[in-house]
Design an enzyme around this catalytic site. Structure first.
Site, PDB file in Angstrom:
ATOM      1  N   ASP A  67      27.855  53.581  61.326  1.00  0.00           N
ATOM      2  CA  ASP A  67      26.470  53.096  61.387  1.00  0.00           C
ATOM      3  C   ASP A  67      25.694  53.762  62.518  1.00  0.00           C
ATOM      4  O   ASP A  67      26.261  54.495  63.328  1.00  0.00           O
ATOM      5  CB  ASP A  67      26.451  51.568  61.543  1.00  0.00           C
ATOM      6  CG  ASP A  67      27.455  51.052  62.569  1.00  0.00           C
ATOM      7  OD1 ASP A  67      27.935  51.858  63.394  1.00  0.00           O
ATOM      8  OD2 ASP A  67      27.756  49.854  62.555  1.00  0.00           O
ATOM      9  N   ASP A 136      29.362  37.306  64.094  1.00  0.00           N
ATOM     10  CA  ASP A 136      28.920  36.645  62.855  1.00  0.00           C
ATOM     11  C   ASP A 136      29.704  37.141  61.633  1.00  0.00           C
ATOM     12  O   ASP A 136      29.328  36.872  60.497  1.00  0.00           O
ATOM     13  CB  ASP A 136      27.413  36.868  62.631  1.00  0.00           C
ATOM     14  CG  ASP A 136      27.056  38.347  62.455  1.00  0.00           C
ATOM     15  OD1 ASP A 136      27.952  39.218  62.558  1.00  0.00           O
ATOM     16  OD2 ASP A 136      25.865  38.631  62.222  1.00  0.00           O
ATOM     17  N   HIS A 138      30.206  40.366  60.822  1.00  0.00           N
ATOM     18  CA  HIS A 138      29.767  41.625  60.209  1.00  0.00           C
ATOM     19  C   HIS A 138      30.778  42.747  60.419  1.00  0.00           C
ATOM     20  O   HIS A 138      31.539  42.746  61.386  1.00  0.00           O
ATOM     21  CB  HIS A 138      28.361  42.039  60.673  1.00  0.00           C
ATOM     22  CG  HIS A 138      28.227  42.551  62.075  1.00  0.00           C
ATOM     23  ND1 HIS A 138      27.341  42.016  62.982  1.00  0.00           N
ATOM     24  CD2 HIS A 138      28.832  43.581  62.727  1.00  0.00           C
ATOM     25  CE1 HIS A 138      27.423  42.693  64.120  1.00  0.00           C
ATOM     26  NE2 HIS A 138      28.319  43.642  63.994  1.00  0.00           N
ATOM     27  N   GLU A 143      25.313  42.687  57.856  1.00  0.00           N
ATOM     28  CA  GLU A 143      25.141  41.308  58.317  1.00  0.00           C
ATOM     29  C   GLU A 143      25.431  40.327  57.180  1.00  0.00           C
ATOM     30  O   GLU A 143      25.494  40.728  56.009  1.00  0.00           O
ATOM     31  CB  GLU A 143      23.698  41.127  58.813  1.00  0.00           C
ATOM     32  CG  GLU A 143      23.336  41.984  60.026  1.00  0.00           C
ATOM     33  CD  GLU A 143      23.933  41.474  61.345  1.00  0.00           C
ATOM     34  OE1 GLU A 143      24.998  40.833  61.324  1.00  0.00           O
ATOM     35  OE2 GLU A 143      23.316  41.735  62.393  1.00  0.00           O
TER      36      GLU A 143
HETATM   37  C1  GLP Z   1      28.357  46.495  66.498  1.00  0.00           C
HETATM   38  C2  GLP Z   1      28.857  47.593  65.586  1.00  0.00           C
HETATM   39  C3  GLP Z   1      30.085  47.145  64.820  1.00  0.00           C
HETATM   40  C4  GLP Z   1      31.074  46.540  65.779  1.00  0.00           C
HETATM   41  C5  GLP Z   1      30.495  45.320  66.425  1.00  0.00           C
HETATM   42  C6  GLP Z   1      31.435  44.638  67.392  1.00  0.00           C
HETATM   43  O1  GLP Z   1      27.509  45.611  65.902  1.00  0.00           O
HETATM   44  N1  GLP Z   1      27.896  48.034  64.645  1.00  0.00           N
HETATM   45  O2  GLP Z   1      30.646  48.256  64.132  1.00  0.00           O
HETATM   46  O3  GLP Z   1      32.254  46.194  65.101  1.00  0.00           O
HETATM   47  O4  GLP Z   1      29.357  45.743  67.144  1.00  0.00           O
HETATM   48  O5  GLP Z   1      31.370  45.278  68.630  1.00  0.00           O
HETATM   49  P1  GLP Z   1      32.417  45.096  69.772  1.00  0.00           P
HETATM   50  O6  GLP Z   1      33.636  45.804  69.323  1.00  0.00           O
HETATM   51  O7  GLP Z   1      31.796  45.773  70.964  1.00  0.00           O
HETATM   52  O8  GLP Z   1      32.613  43.660  69.970  1.00  0.00           O
END
Ligand code: GLP
Length: 261
Positions: A67, A136, A138, A143
């Site tokens: 992303d 959440d 995702h 989302e």
């Molecule tokens: C972002 C990214 C996701 C990731 C999520 C969790 O929203 N787009 O790909 O999995 O954060 O992030 P973290 O690993 O820093 O908790």
């Protein structure tokens, strides 16, 4: 779905780093799916250490990220292309021309999303896709209520995700973009192996909903229940809301040595 509960980050990095290293030994030009966020960092550190020690060559792999934010200048330090180059691809010896990230600037975003899907397909599909999970539920930036069949497209972030990600933007939510481009859930499910990694109490509820709850677009990560080869790697805190945690621990402890994740 295989659920692996490990002591700490280092063990998680070793387990998944080892699986990726074996994949690349079998196929030096393997296609890897990379995730941003802090969860996969122990895996990247493990792989970089293997490269630096001379035991692994990643220079022939192709990488696709999940992303990207919309509206950040490409050289912004928190643009996901900058992030993944900094924390992984540059130190791992993967050149920029082998790193694909969704294009998210300019008017023709829909066309760029279709091109991204085509590029993944033309590369032969993703062999192993790393994933984190949002609080959440995702995956990527899909989302809640994202279609379980969705493809790469633009999405609008939920407020909670912008709050969670403000830590990367001087704790200032106003700097966190509202829009993103993300591989769809349908795109992610086409990877031949998906590995989701989560650590910490703040992920426990989302993990339990994804692994043991119903398949629902309200918890995008629950779509991994449909995948024939999904591995969920957790620490004790992220596993703390799982009803069957002891079963997963015993199962993994009794796994034969020859069987990888
Ligand atoms: C972002 C990214 C996701 C990731 C999520 C969790 O929203 N787009 O790909 O999995 O954060 O992030 P973290 O690993 O820093 O908790």
């Amino acid at each position: 779905m295989e659920i692996v509960i490990l002591r700490d980050d280092k063990d998680a990095g070793e387990l998944v780093g080892g699986a990726i290293a074996r994949l690349v030994e079998r196929d030096s030009s393997a296609v890897l799916g990379l995730a941003t966020g802090s969860s996969p960092l122990p895996i990247y550190d493990n792989l970089i250490a293997r490269v630096e020690a001379g035991g692994l060559d990643l220079s022939h792999v192709t990488a696709f990220t999940l992303d990207e934010y919309v509206g950040l200048p490409v050289d912004h330090p928190e643009a996901y292309r900058s992030f993944i180059r900094r924390v992984f691809t540059i130190p791992a010896g993967i050149s920029d021309d082998r790193l694909h990230t969704p294009k998210s600037n300019g008017a023709a975003i829909d066309e760029a999303c279709a091109d991204y899907e085509l590029a993944i397909r033309s590369a032969g599909g993703i062999a192993l896709q790393l994933l984190g999970i949002g609080s959440d539920g995702h995956i990527g930036f899909n989302e809640p209520t994202s279609s379980l069949g969705s493809r790469t497209r633009m999405k609008t972030l939920i407020e909670q995700t912008r709050v969670d990600n403000a830590r990367f933007f001087d704790d200032d939510i106003d700097q966190v973009p509202m829009h993103v481009v993300t591989q769809g859930i349908g795109t992610i499910l086409e990877a031949r192996h998906v590995v989701l990694i989560a650590a910490g109490e703040s992920k426990a509820e989302a993990v339990a909903a994804a692994v043991e709850g119903p398949l629902t677009a309200m918890v995008p990560a629950s779509a991994l229940q449909l995948h024939p080869h999904a591995t969920i790697v957790l620490d004790d805190a992220a596993a703390s809301s799982l009803a069957l945690a002891e079963y997963y621990r015993t199962t993994f402890d009794r796994k034969p040595d020859w069987q990888s994740i």
